[in-house]
Scaffold this active site. Structure first.
Site: not given
Ligand SMILES: [Zn+2]
Length: 311
Positions: A5, A7, A9, A165, A192, A195, A272
């Site tokens: 997991h 990201h 960006d 998102g 996701h 969370e 993350d």
């Molecule tokens: Zn994430």
């Protein structure tokens, strides 16, 4: 070490963002590398999720050209290889990089080109990509496109889909049609869930057929859900520092990952967003040890991650 997991960006090098913004006259509103860094990295006591999400504004600005996307993808592979990872699944939303005319296909090809260059330079690491559909208003068409693009590049760098998102604003259950479509194309996915929203979000994701859940920590609030997660061998992609930053669990409580692990849930350690959360896997291991994990426990979590790989 491996991670499932991560990201793209949220893991850009601030130095490269500064370099690109400066040389391409991209207006980030920052006049120095220090300012760029302050904008991209969440402070130790991040006020809330909105402040955390603001850290992605500048990355999106510099993520609209193929050459930039290729460079950032390569650099992340280099950072992971240098940390000693043998495998990683990197995720990103192609629909976030179409603001200056790129197609989602071109975005994915630029990322594939960057990771291939990285794997050639660092053959000890294998990278797979996960394409993120996004929660948000008017995202239906862009998300359907992302699923089709994922199918086109499946097995050629892309391994799976995700839904990312604002979970609290756009409930998981409203994306059922999207994942019915993904399933009809035999595309694997993680989602996701649990969370920023409660156990009901995880229950929806499982009802779509997901075998992996991004975060999923709020499952702890529902005993029968935990039983189901254990029985069905569901893997939770847990990101401790990110959860601290976004206040995904009460500040006066210990992170629930150890409790989940002790109950028999397949939990894994992940970063993350390496830049936004100013973290590495080494840091996540330290956090895990600070809440009671032993070296053997941590080895077991790498085994759980290996079993849940999408490749
Ligand atoms: Zn994430």
């Amino acid at each position: 070490m491996l991670e499932l997991h991560l990201h793209l960006d949220g893991s850009l090098r601030p130095e490269s963002v500064w370099d690109i913004a400066d040389s391409q006259n991209i207006n980030t509103g920052c006049s120095s590398l220090e300012e760029i860094r302050d904008n991209m990295i969440c402070p130790p006591h991040c006020p809330d999720l909105t402040d955390y999400l603001r850290r992605f504004d500048i990355p999106i600005l510099v993520f609209q050209k193929e050459s930039n996307i290729e460079r950032f993808s390569y650099e992340l592979v280099e950072d992971l290889a240098k940390e000693g990872l043998e495998y990683a699944e990197i995720r990103f939303a192609p629909s976030h990089s179409v603001k200056e005319g790129l197609s989602q296909e071109a975005v994915v090809e630029a990322v594939i080109s960057g990771i291939n260059r990285g794997m050639k330079m660092y053959p000890q690491i294998k990278i797979q990509l996960i394409l993120c559909c996004m929660r948000g208003d008017n995202m239906y068409e862009a998300n359907m496109k992302t699923i089709n693009v994922a199918k086109t590049y499946y097995g050629k760098g892309v391994a799976a889909l995700d839904l990312a998102g604002a979970e609290a604003l756009f409930p998981t259950d409203s994306f059922r049609e999207l994942f019915d479509y993904a399933r009809s194309l035999d595309m694997p996915y993680t989602i996701h869930a649990g969370e920023a929203a409660g156990p009901e979000s995880v229950i929806s994701a499982l009802s779509f057929g997901a075998h992996r859940i991004g975060h999923g920590i709020n499952s702890i609030k529902d005993e029968s859900l935990i039983e189901r997660i254990i029985k069905d061998n569901i893997t939770l992609e847990v990101c401790i520092q990110s959860n601290i930053d976004t206040k995904a669990f009460p500040e006066n409580e210990v992170h629930p990952i150890k409790k989940l692990y002790d109950m028999g849930v397949h939990v894994t350690l992940n970063t993350d967003n390496r830049t936004v959360s100013n973290t590495t896997l080494a840091h996540e291991i330290e956090l895990a040890k600070s809440i009671g994990f032993t070296d053997d426990d941590i080895n077991k979590m790498w085994e759980y991650a290996k079993m849940a790989r999408f490749d």
